[in-house]
Scaffold this active site. Sequence first.
Site, PDB file in Angstrom:
ATOM      1  CG  HIS A  68      -1.741   1.179   1.407  1.00 36.06           C
ATOM      2  ND1 HIS A  68      -1.770   1.871   2.593  1.00 36.06           N
ATOM      3  CD2 HIS A  68      -2.559   1.851   0.565  1.00 36.06           C
ATOM      4  CE1 HIS A  68      -2.572   2.903   2.472  1.00 36.06           C
ATOM      5  NE2 HIS A  68      -3.070   2.919   1.258  1.00 36.06           N
ATOM      6  CD  GLU A  71      -2.385   2.692  -3.958  1.00 38.14           C
ATOM      7  OE1 GLU A  71      -2.854   3.852  -3.975  1.00 38.14           O
ATOM      8  OE2 GLU A  71      -2.911   1.768  -3.306  1.00 38.14           O
ATOM      9  CG  HIS A  72       0.202   6.220  -0.662  1.00 36.64           C
ATOM     10  ND1 HIS A  72      -0.306   7.342  -0.057  1.00 36.64           N
ATOM     11  CD2 HIS A  72      -0.742   5.256  -0.515  1.00 36.64           C
ATOM     12  CE1 HIS A  72      -1.506   7.084   0.438  1.00 36.64           C
ATOM     13  NE2 HIS A  72      -1.788   5.818   0.185  1.00 36.64           N
ATOM     14  CD  GLU A 148      -5.033   5.711   3.568  1.00 33.32           C
ATOM     15  OE1 GLU A 148      -5.738   4.928   2.925  1.00 33.32           O
ATOM     16  OE2 GLU A 148      -3.905   6.083   3.185  1.00 33.32           O
TER      17      GLU A 148
END
Length: 457
Positions: A68, A71-72, A148
């Site tokens: 994840h 991905e950022h 987040e």
Amino acid sequence: MRRPRTGLLAALLAVLPAAVLAEVHTTELDNGMTVLVETDRRAPTVVSQVWYGVGSSYEPGGITGVSHILEHMMFKGTEEVGPGEFSRIIKRLGGRENAFTGRDFTAYFEQLSADELDRALKLEADRMVNLRLNADEFDSERDVVMEERRMRVEDQPGAKLREAFNAAAWHASPYGQPIIGWMDDLEHMALDDLQGWYERFYTPANATLVVVGDVEPEAVFDAARRHFGDLEGGEEPTLKPRREPEQTGPREVVVRVPARVPQVRLGYKVPVLNTAEEATDAYALEVAAGLLADGDSARLPRRLVRGEEIATSASASYGLYDRMDTLFTLSGTPGGETEPRELVTALREEARALSEGEIDANELERVKAKVVASEVFQRDSQFYKAMRRGLTETVGLGWEVVDEYPERVEAVTAEDVRRVAERYFAEDRLTVAILEPEESGPVPQQKPSTGGMTHDH
């Protein structure tokens, strides 16, 4: 004996939009990259998606969340394209872009005018091999992801329940770890962790390009060869099986956090298309989920919400296209004076009723038609069609399985549903999670959560 009301599904299949049934063209580049193209000329637009065979279920302990965070970081630039410039270029072309991480995949997409596809492919090929992982950018983005997590998990009772539920259900399977990662792992994530992950999984041999829109397949293949063909292929990663041992009794976990209302989740360990001994079992489980919760007339809302009024909501879900064994999940919110465990009992009885009671032929045919319609008419969208092709190809089923769906669901019988319910909805396969609201502390607004994660960059 002929099944009753087969005409309902036959009529549905007969009126499917032509774009839904369009032919898929495919090729494999010399470096191992798969390319799928489906022409859809209803608008002069195109959807381009690059899927990588990597997600949270690939991650070992200690670096959960690395897929994840990477991905950022894929939006932070290369030697030729500066930080954030990828997104700005696509927007200047009148398009939109984003990415999403799941348990079994990470995917990047662009939606734009068909005559701008070449530019999107060039940008994707560049960051597939030339990503610049900068320490300062990494530190900043890791903080973003940790915040987040606080907002989407720590401050959301439903998300905390889901996380505890999965962790309790799975002891060996990586499906027990969250897509966003455990907070301690995020805090100790290092730039080298991302670099190693990128080099191992972001290769042509581990990628699928899916293009759906107003395009000529051969022209897309030529563009793919031009932009991706000369990249070093790498190897498709070899993974440890990480199979879940047999469960030997029911499990329960209780989560006590400030919340407005209690919630319950139940999950039975079940196979998917990838793991079922017979594919029919997976499609029968899909129909079982439809019988329980597909629409207001389904059993859970009809009996528990409007009938007995012991729940304000009740649902069921099943992941047909997961990579590994999954959970057939029942969930609900108790209504009125109903205690959470009363709703748990009621949900278990509804699951058991599929194996013990009669399934009316008209009910079965109506639900199968609804299940098929829900899946098929979503494929009238270019984006959704590309997603289904990319997902099934990435998890190893092959993109062709998408086209088999209507006929395989139509073939499910009441006996198939009864059989899988009897086999899989057993106590020794069950995990129960209960959210018990605490009286003290601030009460956050409970929000629904999705299985994957999509972000604005």
